[in-house]
Design a protein around this motif. Structure first.
Motif, PDB file in Angstrom:
ATOM      1  N   SER A  62      -3.614  -3.154   3.396  1.00  0.00           N
ATOM      2  CA  SER A  62      -4.119  -2.380   4.149  1.00  0.00           C
ATOM      3  C   SER A  62      -5.214  -1.560   3.905  1.00  0.00           C
ATOM      4  O   SER A  62      -5.573  -1.318   2.742  1.00  0.00           O
ATOM      5  CB  SER A  62      -2.883  -1.203   4.551  1.00  0.00           C
ATOM      6  OG  SER A  62      -2.500  -0.383   3.468  1.00  0.00           O
ATOM      7  N   ASN A  63      -5.999  -0.870   4.877  1.00  0.00           N
ATOM      8  CA  ASN A  63      -7.016  -0.295   4.571  1.00  0.00           C
ATOM      9  C   ASN A  63      -6.611   0.965   3.769  1.00  0.00           C
ATOM     10  O   ASN A  63      -5.895   1.653   4.166  1.00  0.00           O
ATOM     11  CB  ASN A  63      -7.757   0.419   5.875  1.00  0.00           C
ATOM     12  CG  ASN A  63      -9.035   0.999   5.953  1.00  0.00           C
ATOM     13  OD1 ASN A  63      -9.424   1.395   4.911  1.00  0.00           O
ATOM     14  ND2 ASN A  63      -9.915   0.809   6.883  1.00  0.00           N
TER      15      ASN A  63
ATOM     16  N   GLY B  79     -12.843  -1.131   3.616  1.00  0.00           N
ATOM     17  CA  GLY B  79     -11.543  -1.194   4.389  1.00  0.00           C
ATOM     18  C   GLY B  79     -11.731  -1.648   5.808  1.00  0.00           C
ATOM     19  O   GLY B  79     -13.100  -1.069   6.427  1.00  0.00           O
ATOM     20  N   LEU B  80     -10.931  -2.323   6.366  1.00  0.00           N
ATOM     21  CA  LEU B  80     -11.172  -2.622   7.764  1.00  0.00           C
ATOM     22  C   LEU B  80     -10.327  -2.005   8.916  1.00  0.00           C
ATOM     23  O   LEU B  80      -8.967  -1.656   8.349  1.00  0.00           O
ATOM     24  CB  LEU B  80     -10.566  -4.087   7.821  1.00  0.00           C
ATOM     25  CG  LEU B  80     -11.695  -5.198   7.061  1.00  0.00           C
ATOM     26  CD1 LEU B  80     -11.086  -6.445   7.119  1.00  0.00           C
ATOM     27  CD2 LEU B  80     -13.178  -4.926   7.562  1.00  0.00           C
ATOM     28  N   PRO B  81     -10.489  -1.810   9.854  1.00  0.00           N
ATOM     29  CA  PRO B  81      -9.676  -0.919  10.859  1.00  0.00           C
ATOM     30  C   PRO B  81      -8.537  -2.123  11.231  1.00  0.00           C
ATOM     31  O   PRO B  81      -8.784  -3.230  11.375  1.00  0.00           O
ATOM     32  CB  PRO B  81     -10.700  -0.753  12.180  1.00  0.00           C
ATOM     33  CG  PRO B  81     -12.092  -0.765  11.522  1.00  0.00           C
ATOM     34  CD  PRO B  81     -12.024  -1.808  10.488  1.00  0.00           C
TER      35      PRO B  81
ATOM     36  N   GLY C  79      -6.880  -6.688   5.498  1.00  0.00           N
ATOM     37  CA  GLY C  79      -6.961  -5.000   5.719  1.00  0.00           C
ATOM     38  C   GLY C  79      -8.065  -4.725   5.025  1.00  0.00           C
ATOM     39  O   GLY C  79      -8.696  -3.570   5.075  1.00  0.00           O
ATOM     40  N   GLN C  80      -8.390  -5.523   3.897  1.00  0.00           N
ATOM     41  CA  GLN C  80      -9.848  -5.114   2.883  1.00  0.00           C
ATOM     42  C   GLN C  80     -10.891  -6.366   2.914  1.00  0.00           C
ATOM     43  O   GLN C  80     -10.189  -7.606   2.715  1.00  0.00           O
ATOM     44  CB  GLN C  80      -9.309  -4.512   1.690  1.00  0.00           C
ATOM     45  CG  GLN C  80      -8.393  -3.320   1.771  1.00  0.00           C
ATOM     46  CD  GLN C  80      -8.032  -2.825   0.441  1.00  0.00           C
ATOM     47  OE1 GLN C  80      -8.494  -3.064  -0.622  1.00  0.00           O
ATOM     48  NE2 GLN C  80      -6.770  -2.418   0.370  1.00  0.00           N
TER      49      GLN C  80
ATOM     50  N   THR D  40      -8.560  -5.876  12.917  1.00  0.00           N
ATOM     51  CA  THR D  40      -9.846  -6.483  12.932  1.00  0.00           C
ATOM     52  C   THR D  40      -9.517  -8.195  12.587  1.00  0.00           C
ATOM     53  O   THR D  40      -8.610  -8.469  11.815  1.00  0.00           O
ATOM     54  CB  THR D  40     -10.507  -6.278  11.309  1.00  0.00           C
ATOM     55  OG1 THR D  40     -10.789  -4.914  11.811  1.00  0.00           O
ATOM     56  CG2 THR D  40     -11.692  -7.069  11.239  1.00  0.00           C
TER      57      THR D  40
ATOM     58  N   THR E 212      -6.927   4.391   5.468  1.00  0.00           N
ATOM     59  CA  THR E 212      -6.041   4.665   6.420  1.00  0.00           C
ATOM     60  C   THR E 212      -4.914   5.502   5.997  1.00  0.00           C
ATOM     61  O   THR E 212      -4.123   5.118   5.017  1.00  0.00           O
ATOM     62  CB  THR E 212      -5.525   3.284   7.007  1.00  0.00           C
ATOM     63  OG1 THR E 212      -6.368   2.768   7.533  1.00  0.00           O
ATOM     64  CG2 THR E 212      -4.558   3.708   8.259  1.00  0.00           C
TER      65      THR E 212
ATOM     66  N   TRP F 159     -15.676  -2.453  -2.164  1.00  0.00           N
ATOM     67  CA  TRP F 159     -14.448  -2.814  -1.259  1.00  0.00           C
ATOM     68  C   TRP F 159     -14.706  -1.896  -0.079  1.00  0.00           C
ATOM     69  O   TRP F 159     -15.352  -1.021   0.187  1.00  0.00           O
ATOM     70  CB  TRP F 159     -13.306  -2.011  -1.955  1.00  0.00           C
ATOM     71  CG  TRP F 159     -12.801  -2.557  -3.200  1.00  0.00           C
ATOM     72  CD1 TRP F 159     -12.942  -1.791  -4.470  1.00  0.00           C
ATOM     73  CD2 TRP F 159     -12.205  -3.626  -3.275  1.00  0.00           C
ATOM     74  NE1 TRP F 159     -12.558  -2.563  -5.470  1.00  0.00           N
ATOM     75  CE2 TRP F 159     -11.670  -3.783  -4.623  1.00  0.00           C
ATOM     76  CE3 TRP F 159     -11.488  -4.661  -2.561  1.00  0.00           C
ATOM     77  CZ2 TRP F 159     -10.952  -4.606  -5.288  1.00  0.00           C
ATOM     78  CZ3 TRP F 159     -10.841  -5.783  -3.056  1.00  0.00           C
ATOM     79  CH2 TRP F 159     -10.468  -5.780  -4.293  1.00  0.00           C
TER      80      TRP F 159
ATOM     81  N   ALA G  17     -17.019  -4.939  11.249  1.00  0.00           N
ATOM     82  CA  ALA G  17     -15.754  -5.394  11.563  1.00  0.00           C
ATOM     83  C   ALA G  17     -15.851  -5.337  13.159  1.00  0.00           C
ATOM     84  O   ALA G  17     -16.226  -4.541  14.024  1.00  0.00           O
ATOM     85  CB  ALA G  17     -14.764  -4.599  11.024  1.00  0.00           C
TER      86      ALA G  17
END
Length: 275
Positions: A96-97, A70-72, A19-20, A75, A100, A68, A50
């Motif tokens: 988690s992102n 954050g990924l949707p 998620g990160q 991903t 979010t 850092w 991503a």
């Protein structure tokens, strides 16, 4: 958790659930420049992008020595482009992102759709096997033929004393329901007398009858007395008989007819068991 050292351009697959990303600049590209942020912000270092199996989201600039990203959700890979001479490390983080927000409340249920058309009737199932034949019931008792007994006088009985009963034919019968039938022939010899007959067991009379007889010369007359009754015997055998009495002396209970006799059957008692 895996760390990838990236240079130049390409696509890097990520593990499921990442998620990160933690991004670290190992070597600044030759063309990199710096800004006035604290810590220092860099530019012309490169970009990360991503994506999932179908496409990619907007790119992230690499602008901090350690950053850092954050990924949707969903991903599975990243695209990268690092300027010439530069090198970065990308480390997967299974969180988690951070950008979010919490999940929103569940939306209201949509209206129910229209009922679909009724499906066609399925084919009839196969007929089940025939059950086993039940056991044959016990055979009922056979219907028996009616039993009976019969007796006839072997010789005439003389009734010497007036108004005194003399026994004619008799039978000893067992338990059951019996139909008694009797025909008694009587003779007044030379005088006119009333003769009575009764069917009884020595105590109980169940039938009685009488007739007039007279005698002497051409006008002599004989007679027969019919009797019948139904009796029930229980608790042991009983003797039933027909007895006769006349109002004069020397009358007869006949064994053989006085005229055209055909054997000792003029005075007969028959018992037929009906139950």
């Amino acid at each position: 958790m895996s760390t990838y050292t990236l240079t130049g351009t390409g696509i890097q697959a990520l593990a499921s659930g990442v998620g990160q990303l933690h991004v670290h600049i190992n070597t600044l590209p030759v063309a990199a420049g710096s800004g006035n942020a604290n810590p220092t912000n860099w530019y012309h270092v490169g970009f990360l992008r991503a994506g999932d199996a179908s496409a990619f989201w907007e790119p992230f600039p690499i602008e901090a020595t350690d950053a850092w990203i954050g990924l949707p959700a969903g991903t599975t890979r990243i695209g990268y482009a690092v300027q010439p001479g530069g090198s970065i490390d990308v480390t997967e983080v299974f969180l988690s992102n951070p950008f979010t927000g919490p999940a929103g409340p569940t939306g209201a249920s949509g209206a129910a759709g229209a009922t679909g058309a009724t499906g066609a009737t399925g084919a009839a199932g196969a007929t089940g096997a025939t059950g086993a034949t039940g056991a044959t019931g016990a055979t009922g008792p056979a219907g028996g033929a009616l039993g009976y007994q019969q007796t006839q006088l072997a010789a005439d009985v003389t009734m010497v004393t007036p108004n005194t009963f003399y026994d004619g034919p008799s039978l000893t019968l067992g338990n059951g329901t019996w139909l008694l039938l009797a025909s008694i022939a009587v003779d007044g010899i030379g005088n006119s007398f009333w003769i009575g007959a009764k069917m009884w067991n020595g105590t109980t009379v169940v039938s009685s009858a009488q007739t007039l007889v007279w005698g002497g010369g051409a006008g002599r007359q004989y007679s027969s007395i019919p009797l019948s009754a139904v009796i029930v015997i229980s608790g042991g055998s009983q003797t039933w008989k027909v007895s006769c009495a006349g109002d004069g002396g020397n009358n007869l209970i006949k064994a053989v007819l006085s005229h055209n006799g055909v054997g000792n059957n003029a005075s007969t008692l028959t018992a037929v068991q009906i139950a």
